[in-house]
Design a protein around this motif. Structure first.
Motif, PDB file in Angstrom:
ATOM      1  N   TRP A 168      28.011 -18.918  23.837  1.00 19.30           N
ATOM      2  CA  TRP A 168      29.032 -17.901  23.590  1.00 19.30           C
ATOM      3  C   TRP A 168      28.339 -16.562  23.368  1.00 19.30           C
ATOM      4  O   TRP A 168      27.342 -16.491  22.649  1.00 19.30           O
ATOM      5  N   PHE A 169      28.887 -15.537  23.979  1.00 21.42           N
ATOM      6  CA  PHE A 169      28.405 -14.172  23.833  1.00 21.42           C
ATOM      7  C   PHE A 169      29.597 -13.297  23.459  1.00 21.42           C
ATOM      8  O   PHE A 169      30.752 -13.713  23.579  1.00 21.42           O
ATOM      9  N   ARG A 170      29.303 -12.085  23.019  1.00 20.67           N
ATOM     10  CA  ARG A 170      30.372 -11.142  22.748  1.00 20.67           C
ATOM     11  C   ARG A 170      29.925  -9.730  23.080  1.00 20.67           C
ATOM     12  O   ARG A 170      28.742  -9.420  23.073  1.00 20.67           O
ATOM     13  N   GLN A 171      30.910  -8.898  23.383  1.00 22.88           N
ATOM     14  CA  GLN A 171      30.626  -7.496  23.678  1.00 22.88           C
ATOM     15  C   GLN A 171      31.680  -6.630  23.010  1.00 22.88           C
ATOM     16  O   GLN A 171      32.869  -6.735  23.339  1.00 22.88           O
ATOM     17  N   ALA A 172      31.226  -5.810  22.073  1.00 24.45           N
ATOM     18  CA  ALA A 172      32.108  -4.865  21.394  1.00 24.45           C
ATOM     19  C   ALA A 172      32.152  -3.564  22.187  1.00 24.45           C
ATOM     20  O   ALA A 172      31.235  -3.268  22.957  1.00 24.45           O
ATOM     21  N   PRO A 173      33.201  -2.776  21.998  1.00 27.45           N
ATOM     22  CA  PRO A 173      33.316  -1.507  22.735  1.00 27.45           C
ATOM     23  C   PRO A 173      32.102  -0.619  22.501  1.00 27.45           C
ATOM     24  O   PRO A 173      31.682  -0.403  21.363  1.00 27.45           O
ATOM     25  N   GLY A 174      31.540  -0.119  23.587  1.00 23.36           N
ATOM     26  CA  GLY A 174      30.404   0.786  23.489  1.00 23.36           C
ATOM     27  C   GLY A 174      29.081   0.118  23.166  1.00 23.36           C
ATOM     28  O   GLY A 174      28.079   0.805  22.977  1.00 23.36           O
ATOM     29  N   LYS A 175      29.080  -1.219  23.111  1.00 31.13           N
ATOM     30  CA  LYS A 175      27.843  -1.934  22.778  1.00 31.13           C
ATOM     31  C   LYS A 175      27.464  -2.893  23.897  1.00 31.13           C
ATOM     32  O   LYS A 175      28.292  -3.247  24.735  1.00 31.13           O
TER      33      LYS A 175
ATOM     34  N   GLN B 126      34.439 -22.245  16.655  1.00 28.70           N
ATOM     35  CA  GLN B 126      35.248 -22.096  15.452  1.00 28.70           C
ATOM     36  C   GLN B 126      34.699 -20.930  14.657  1.00 28.70           C
ATOM     37  O   GLN B 126      33.521 -20.933  14.288  1.00 28.70           O
ATOM     38  N   MET B 127      35.538 -19.947  14.405  1.00 30.22           N
ATOM     39  CA  MET B 127      35.106 -18.735  13.719  1.00 30.22           C
ATOM     40  C   MET B 127      35.872 -18.606  12.413  1.00 30.22           C
ATOM     41  O   MET B 127      37.099 -18.470  12.414  1.00 30.22           O
ATOM     42  N   ASN B 128      35.150 -18.670  11.311  1.00 27.85           N
ATOM     43  CA  ASN B 128      35.737 -18.554   9.974  1.00 27.85           C
ATOM     44  C   ASN B 128      35.221 -17.298   9.291  1.00 27.85           C
ATOM     45  O   ASN B 128      34.228 -16.711   9.701  1.00 27.85           O
ATOM     46  N   SER B 129      35.908 -16.901   8.233  1.00 29.87           N
ATOM     47  CA  SER B 129      35.496 -15.725   7.446  1.00 29.87           C
ATOM     48  C   SER B 129      35.231 -14.534   8.351  1.00 29.87           C
ATOM     49  O   SER B 129      34.210 -13.855   8.242  1.00 29.87           O
ATOM     50  N   LEU B 130      36.164 -14.278   9.241  1.00 30.04           N
ATOM     51  CA  LEU B 130      35.972 -13.227  10.230  1.00 30.04           C
ATOM     52  C   LEU B 130      35.911 -11.856   9.575  1.00 30.04           C
ATOM     53  O   LEU B 130      36.573 -11.588   8.562  1.00 30.04           O
ATOM     54  N   LYS B 131      35.108 -10.992  10.176  1.00 32.09           N
ATOM     55  CA  LYS B 131      34.899  -9.635   9.694  1.00 32.09           C
ATOM     56  C   LYS B 131      35.296  -8.647  10.796  1.00 32.09           C
ATOM     57  O   LYS B 131      35.241  -8.992  11.984  1.00 32.09           O
ATOM     58  N   PRO B 132      35.633  -7.437  10.433  1.00 30.55           N
ATOM     59  CA  PRO B 132      35.971  -6.434  11.467  1.00 30.55           C
ATOM     60  C   PRO B 132      34.863  -6.263  12.499  1.00 30.55           C
ATOM     61  O   PRO B 132      35.151  -6.014  13.682  1.00 30.55           O
ATOM     62  N   GLU B 133      33.625  -6.424  12.079  1.00 32.34           N
ATOM     63  CA  GLU B 133      32.514  -6.274  13.023  1.00 32.34           C
ATOM     64  C   GLU B 133      32.406  -7.426  14.007  1.00 32.34           C
ATOM     65  O   GLU B 133      31.584  -7.376  14.928  1.00 32.34           O
ATOM     66  N   ASP B 134      33.207  -8.457  13.854  1.00 33.81           N
ATOM     67  CA  ASP B 134      33.266  -9.534  14.840  1.00 33.81           C
ATOM     68  C   ASP B 134      34.188  -9.181  16.005  1.00 33.81           C
ATOM     69  O   ASP B 134      34.266  -9.938  16.977  1.00 33.81           O
ATOM     70  N   THR B 135      34.881  -8.068  15.897  1.00 38.26           N
ATOM     71  CA  THR B 135      35.775  -7.638  16.971  1.00 38.26           C
ATOM     72  C   THR B 135      34.996  -7.413  18.257  1.00 38.26           C
ATOM     73  O   THR B 135      34.014  -6.664  18.281  1.00 38.26           O
ATOM     74  N   ALA B 136      35.420  -8.083  19.330  1.00 40.70           N
ATOM     75  CA  ALA B 136      34.709  -8.003  20.604  1.00 40.70           C
ATOM     76  C   ALA B 136      35.454  -8.840  21.636  1.00 40.70           C
ATOM     77  O   ALA B 136      36.358  -9.614  21.290  1.00 40.70           O
ATOM     78  N   VAL B 137      35.033  -8.708  22.874  1.00 37.99           N
ATOM     79  CA  VAL B 137      35.428  -9.663  23.905  1.00 37.99           C
ATOM     80  C   VAL B 137      34.397 -10.787  23.879  1.00 37.99           C
ATOM     81  O   VAL B 137      33.193 -10.520  23.931  1.00 37.99           O
ATOM     82  N   TYR B 138      34.880 -12.009  23.774  1.00 42.74           N
ATOM     83  CA  TYR B 138      34.000 -13.170  23.685  1.00 42.74           C
ATOM     84  C   TYR B 138      33.972 -13.898  25.027  1.00 42.74           C
ATOM     85  O   TYR B 138      35.032 -14.149  25.622  1.00 42.74           O
ATOM     86  N   TYR B 139      32.761 -14.228  25.466  1.00 45.03           N
ATOM     87  CA  TYR B 139      32.557 -14.883  26.742  1.00 45.03           C
ATOM     88  C   TYR B 139      31.848 -16.219  26.537  1.00 45.03           C
ATOM     89  O   TYR B 139      30.919 -16.308  25.722  1.00 45.03           O
TER      90      TYR B 139
END
Length: 120
Positions: free
Chosen positions: A36-43, A82-95
């Motif tokens: 699993w990977f993720r990409q946040a806006p501008g990153k 499974q993603m628990n205790s999510l934080k705003p910095e986890d916001t992203a598109v997940y692949y």
């Protein structure tokens, strides 16, 4: 060829949970290591977690250790995050991604992504 389709993304409040799913079709799923990977806006896209073809080995980036769990169901050609205790910095598109190699964290096959948004 391996085709991957992610689902399960959405909007959740900080501290909440989401379970991402990735369905695979094509070649023998159980032969592939999954990630699993993720990409946040501008990153740039970043590695999140990986699981070996057997499920016997897993690996996580430091920022999600203890909060995220990767698993797979080879009989169903599925991999989960499974993603628990999510934080705003986890916001992203997940692949999700698939590859025959383990440990390189480079993958040949990719899904289209699913959006995860964590509100504060």
């Amino acid at each position: 060829q391996v085709q991957l389709v992610e689902s399960g993304g959405g909007l959740v409040q900080a501290g909440g949970s989401l379970r991402l799913s990735c369905g695979a079709s094509g070649r023998i799923f159980s032969s592939y290591n999954m990630g699993w990977f993720r990409q946040a806006p501008g990153k740039e896209r970043e590695f999140v977690a990986a699981i070996s073809w057997s499920g016997g080995s897993t690996y996580y980036t430091d920022s999600v250790k203890g909060r995220f769990t990767i698993s797979r169901g080879n009989a169903k050609n599925m991999v989960y995050l499974q993603m628990n205790s999510l934080k705003p910095e986890d916001t992203a598109v997940y692949y999700c991604a698939a590859d025959l190699r383990w440990g390189t964290w480079t993958y040949d096959y990719w899904g289209q992504g699913t959006q995860v948004t964590v509100s504060s």
